[in-house]
Design an enzyme around this catalytic site. Structure first.
Site, PDB file in Angstrom:
ATOM      1  N   GLU A  38     -11.154  30.748  21.355  1.00 42.53           N
ATOM      2  CA  GLU A  38     -12.335  31.474  21.802  1.00 42.53           C
ATOM      3  C   GLU A  38     -13.212  30.568  22.684  1.00 42.53           C
ATOM      4  O   GLU A  38     -13.490  29.418  22.312  1.00 42.53           O
ATOM      5  CB  GLU A  38     -13.118  31.962  20.564  1.00 42.53           C
ATOM      6  CG  GLU A  38     -14.443  32.637  20.852  1.00 42.53           C
ATOM      7  CD  GLU A  38     -14.334  33.873  21.712  1.00 42.53           C
ATOM      8  OE1 GLU A  38     -13.433  34.692  21.488  1.00 42.53           O
ATOM      9  OE2 GLU A  38     -15.166  34.024  22.631  1.00 42.53           O
ATOM     10  N   THR A  80     -12.522  38.931  25.338  1.00 44.98           N
ATOM     11  CA  THR A  80     -11.282  38.473  24.691  1.00 44.98           C
ATOM     12  C   THR A  80     -10.147  39.480  24.899  1.00 44.98           C
ATOM     13  O   THR A  80      -9.001  39.097  25.149  1.00 44.98           O
ATOM     14  CB  THR A  80     -11.471  38.274  23.171  1.00 44.98           C
ATOM     15  OG1 THR A  80     -12.675  37.567  22.947  1.00 44.98           O
ATOM     16  CG2 THR A  80     -10.319  37.506  22.569  1.00 44.98           C
ATOM     17  N   HIS A 196     -17.580  30.793  19.196  1.00 46.60           N
ATOM     18  CA  HIS A 196     -18.069  31.997  19.888  1.00 46.60           C
ATOM     19  C   HIS A 196     -19.575  31.886  20.032  1.00 46.60           C
ATOM     20  O   HIS A 196     -20.241  31.346  19.157  1.00 46.60           O
ATOM     21  CB  HIS A 196     -17.701  33.241  19.053  1.00 46.60           C
ATOM     22  CG  HIS A 196     -17.894  34.542  19.785  1.00 46.60           C
ATOM     23  ND1 HIS A 196     -19.131  35.057  20.093  1.00 46.60           N
ATOM     24  CD2 HIS A 196     -16.988  35.429  20.271  1.00 46.60           C
ATOM     25  CE1 HIS A 196     -18.977  36.203  20.738  1.00 46.60           C
ATOM     26  NE2 HIS A 196     -17.686  36.452  20.864  1.00 46.60           N
ATOM     27  N   ASP A 255      -9.622  32.213  26.206  1.00 49.68           N
ATOM     28  CA  ASP A 255      -9.844  33.547  26.755  1.00 49.68           C
ATOM     29  C   ASP A 255     -10.757  33.610  27.979  1.00 49.68           C
ATOM     30  O   ASP A 255     -10.435  34.223  28.980  1.00 49.68           O
ATOM     31  CB  ASP A 255     -10.331  34.520  25.660  1.00 49.68           C
ATOM     32  CG  ASP A 255     -11.547  34.020  24.897  1.00 49.68           C
ATOM     33  OD1 ASP A 255     -12.046  32.920  25.198  1.00 49.68           O
ATOM     34  OD2 ASP A 255     -11.999  34.739  23.976  1.00 49.68           O
ATOM     35  N   HIS A 256     -11.913  32.939  27.906  1.00 54.78           N
ATOM     36  CA  HIS A 256     -12.917  33.099  28.975  1.00 54.78           C
ATOM     37  C   HIS A 256     -14.010  32.063  28.815  1.00 54.78           C
ATOM     38  O   HIS A 256     -14.005  31.301  27.855  1.00 54.78           O
ATOM     39  CB  HIS A 256     -13.510  34.516  28.936  1.00 54.78           C
ATOM     40  CG  HIS A 256     -13.986  34.898  27.561  1.00 54.78           C
ATOM     41  ND1 HIS A 256     -15.113  34.345  26.983  1.00 54.78           N
ATOM     42  CD2 HIS A 256     -13.460  35.725  26.619  1.00 54.78           C
ATOM     43  CE1 HIS A 256     -15.267  34.829  25.768  1.00 54.78           C
ATOM     44  NE2 HIS A 256     -14.269  35.668  25.500  1.00 54.78           N
TER      45      HIS A 256
HETATM   46  C1  GP9 Z   1     -13.728  39.487  18.493  1.00 55.60           C
HETATM   47  C2  GP9 Z   1     -13.427  38.214  19.176  1.00 55.60           C
HETATM   48  C3  GP9 Z   1     -14.517  37.834  20.148  1.00 55.60           C
HETATM   49  O1  GP9 Z   1     -12.734  39.924  17.637  1.00 55.60           O
HETATM   50  O2  GP9 Z   1     -12.178  38.276  19.778  1.00 55.60           O
HETATM   51  O3  GP9 Z   1     -14.610  38.740  21.154  1.00 55.60           O
HETATM   52  P1  GP9 Z   1     -15.441  38.503  22.496  1.00 55.60           P
HETATM   53  O4  GP9 Z   1     -16.862  38.804  22.197  1.00 55.60           O
HETATM   54  O5  GP9 Z   1     -15.258  37.088  22.928  1.00 55.60           O
HETATM   55  O6  GP9 Z   1     -14.812  39.465  23.445  1.00 55.60           O
HETATM   56 MN    MN Z   2     -13.766  35.788  23.416  1.00 55.19          MN
END
Ligand code: GP9
Ligand code: MN
Length: 421
Positions: A38, A80, A196, A255-256
């Site tokens: 994440e 994500t 996150h 992811d980002h």
């Molecule tokens: C939620 C997690 C985070 O299940 O994958 O999501 P995001 O807010 O980064 O899209």
């Molecule tokens: Mn994410």
């Protein structure tokens, strides 16, 4: 779809020539483990806070892996889930919605379906959040995942929660209990959560200091990044203990971005720059990607201009799947004949020579602003690809394409033509 197929044929499909590294078929029969970290951005790799490495494990792991240090995330609103969508399908995310929500009933030619059909691989996803978050429980079914180990499969004690849910260390430890349930060979995806936004972690769990700037977010980001680094290290150790590591392909990615432009002033301080220009900002969209192939000895940094759109063709090539009839918009990361630009959903484009960002065309390398016409080619092709990708998704166009033969489907079966009408 015929027109799109022609476009892909002329502009995207690579010629399978590989002068350098050639990983064709190395993954055949092996389990594939993909770890999605994440919010992990590339800019903290090999960096320190108060003399301590932020991501010591990743810094070492990249030395034993093919490490892509010029690899961009291409996600949009779906965050994500967009990253999952791009990786699994080789299509771009949508402009105004998360495809995971709005187009979960489409027909896709996902990696998971292809490797099931061609190689009898089973695919699984592990993520200790509610199954319905991002509509994953529906979309995973559509994409061909066998089973989703969501929050229901984890024991989430209150004291084990950090931020959004179960901490990454317990997440991996508990996931391990399920590995022997998986049908081999498998593709297993693990999605972390601790790192996150807002990147808050109890002080006793933090192994390094916070960064010192005006941005609490950036300051805390360092500590949760370290936490996830430790969790991944622990998981890789567990995989070694279980004898899984040496016979699997392990891919560690992200992811980002986690730090938005709102924190540019503090980011400039961290990077030792005067300011963050749109040119710098686009470069900050890099995320780490490490591909570990067993038996390989390290130091293989690859600076190929690349992005998440390239994941699917790369993985399929490693599995020895001949995907020359597929419709997707990326290239094998190791192919010589690659497209020379990476597209963002918001109009930005990174080309080998020029970068379009913030309404300006920059020379890639020097960061100097140049005549806008220098960016016209990559901008046009980029827009074209986004439009084609959108058309595929909005029109559910893969219903009309026979992937095996690379031909248009003559007639839809009854069920499909009914839902069409
Ligand atoms: C939620 C997690 C985070 O299940 O994958 O999501 P995001 O807010 O980064 O899209
Ligand atoms: Mn994410």
């Amino acid at each position: 779809i015929g027109e799109i197929d022609d476009y892909v044929n002329e502009n995207v499909r690579d010629d399978e020539e590989k002068e350098g590294v050639d990983l064709t078929g190395v993954a055949e029969g092996k389990n594939i483990i993909y770890i999605a970290m994440e919010s992990m951005q590339e800019f903290i790799i090999d960096e320190k806070v108060n003399g301590k490495e932020i991501t010591p494990f990743l810094n070492d792991f990249k030395e034993e892996s093919y490490y892509f240090d010029n690899f961009y995330h291409q996600t949009a609103l779906g965050k994500t889930s967009d990253h999952e969508f791009i990786l699994d399908n080789g299509l771009y995310p949508l402009p105004n919605s998360a495809a995971f929500f709005t187009h979960a009933q489409n027909e896709y030619n996902s990696v998971q379906k292809i490797i099931k059909d061609e190689l009898d691989y089973s695919s699984y996803a592990f993520h200790a959040n509610n199954g319905s978050f991002w509509n994953r429980n529906v979309m995973y079914d559509t994409l061909g995942y066998e089973k989703f180990y969501d929050k229901e499969f984890y024991e989430v004690k209150e004291e084990d929660v950090i931020g959004w849910g179960l901490n990454d260390k317990d997440f991996f430890t508990q996931s391990l209990d399920h590995l022997d349930e998986l049908k081999e060979p498998y593709y297993a995806k693990f999605i972390t959560l601790t790192h996150h936004f807002p990147f808050e972690i109890p002080e006793e769990e933090a192994s390094i200091d916070k960064y010192d700037s005006e941005s609490t977010t950036l300051n805390q980001y360092m500590q949760t990044a370290r936490y996830t680094d430790e969790a991944v290290e622990q998981f890789i150790g567990q995989l070694k203990d279980e004898g899984i590591y040496e016979d699997s392909i392990i891919i560690v990615g992200a992811d980002h971005y986690g730090i938005s432009s709102y924190h540019n002033k503090s980011m400039a301080k961290f990077l030792g720059k005067e300011e963050i220009t749109p040119y710098d900002e686009v470069k900050l969209q890099k995320v780490p990607l490490m591909i570990h192939v067993p038996g390989q000895d390290g130091g293989k940094t690859q600076s190929t201009l690349s992005g998440q759109i390239d994941f699917k063709p790369t993985l399929l090539n490693m599995l020895g799947v001949n995907n020359e009839k597929d419709i997707m918009f990326g290239n094998d990361l190791f192919a010589d004949d690659r497209k020379d630009f990476i597209t963002f959903r918001d109009g930005r484009v990174v080309g080998e020579d020029y970068i379009y960002a913030g309404g300006n065309c920059y020379e890639n390398g020097s960061g100097e602003i140049v005549e806008e016409t220098n960016c016209s080619d990559i901008q046009e092709q980029s827009e074209q690809e986004l439009n084609y990708s959108d058309e595929i998704i909005y029109g559910d166009l893969f219903r009309f394409y026979d992937f095996e033969n690379g031909e248009l489907v003559e007639e839809l079966d009854d069920e499909e033509s009914e839902s069409d009408s």
